[in-house]
Scaffold this motif. Structure first.
Motif: not given
Length: 191
Positions: A19-22, A36-39
């Motif tokens: 569960y992370y901000i994309t 935009t980012s990954g885990s």
């Protein structure tokens, strides 16, 4: 004494790989975020040096936080409005009262008393709890992200220094009014 931007706690969660901000998107600022980012294994990513936004004192900032994991989430946003290196009482700009599906949306207002200049904004999306309230630690899974936030001075309203010298109106028919005026010699400033 250390600069305020080096004093912030490094937040932690139980992990940010599921569960992370994309994507973190803002509108309403002078400049806005679209990051935009990954885990992240630690549940924290610091974009302070690479992603920023700016907004006027008193303006409303809208946000959209997209979160991976296909569930429902809590969320919160803090901004260090007084630039003292901590997220103090009254600096939680947004929060949730219940779990919601992604994307998480909302808005907050930049206080008129916010110190101008570059400060830190911290956002979090959590699988648990539904109403995160701690900018430094979360015992559940989720992810914190930091961004630069530039508070811009809201210029005061300026009273015109001169008014038109003469306004003349005349009816040219039953449905039309024509008019003209002579402007003052010096135009007012601040418009």
């Amino acid at each position: 004494m250390s600069p305020a931007n080096t004093c912030y706690c490094t937040p932690s969660t139980a992990g940010g790989t599921t569960y992370y901000i994309t994507n973190m998107l803002t509108t309403g600022g002078i400049t806005n975020l679209n990051n935009t980012s990954g885990s992240s294994a630690t549940g924290y990513q610091n974009f302070f040096a690479t992603a920023s936004m700016s907004a006027l004192q008193g303006s409303t900032v809208n946000y959209t936080m997209t979160v991976a994991g296909g569930s429902t989430y809590g969320r919160a946003i803090w901004v260090d409005w007084n630039q003292d290196g901590t997220f103090g009482a009254g600096e939680q700009a947004a929060s949730s009262a219940s779990y919601l599906s992604s994307p998480l949306t909302g808005s907050f207002t930049v206080p008129l008393t916010a110190t101008t200049g570059i400060t830190r904004m911290r956002v979090v999306a959590t699988f648990t709890p539904n109403n995160p309230s701690n900018p430094c630690t979360n015992t559940g899974t989720g992810e914190y992200e930091d961004y630069a936030f530039n508070v811009i001075l809201l210029a005061p309203c300026v009273t015109p220094s001169a008014q038109p010298a003469l306004v003349s109106l005349a009816a040219s028919s039953t449905s039309q009014i024509n008019g003209s005026f002579s402007a003052a010699a010096c135009p007012p400033s601040g418009y």
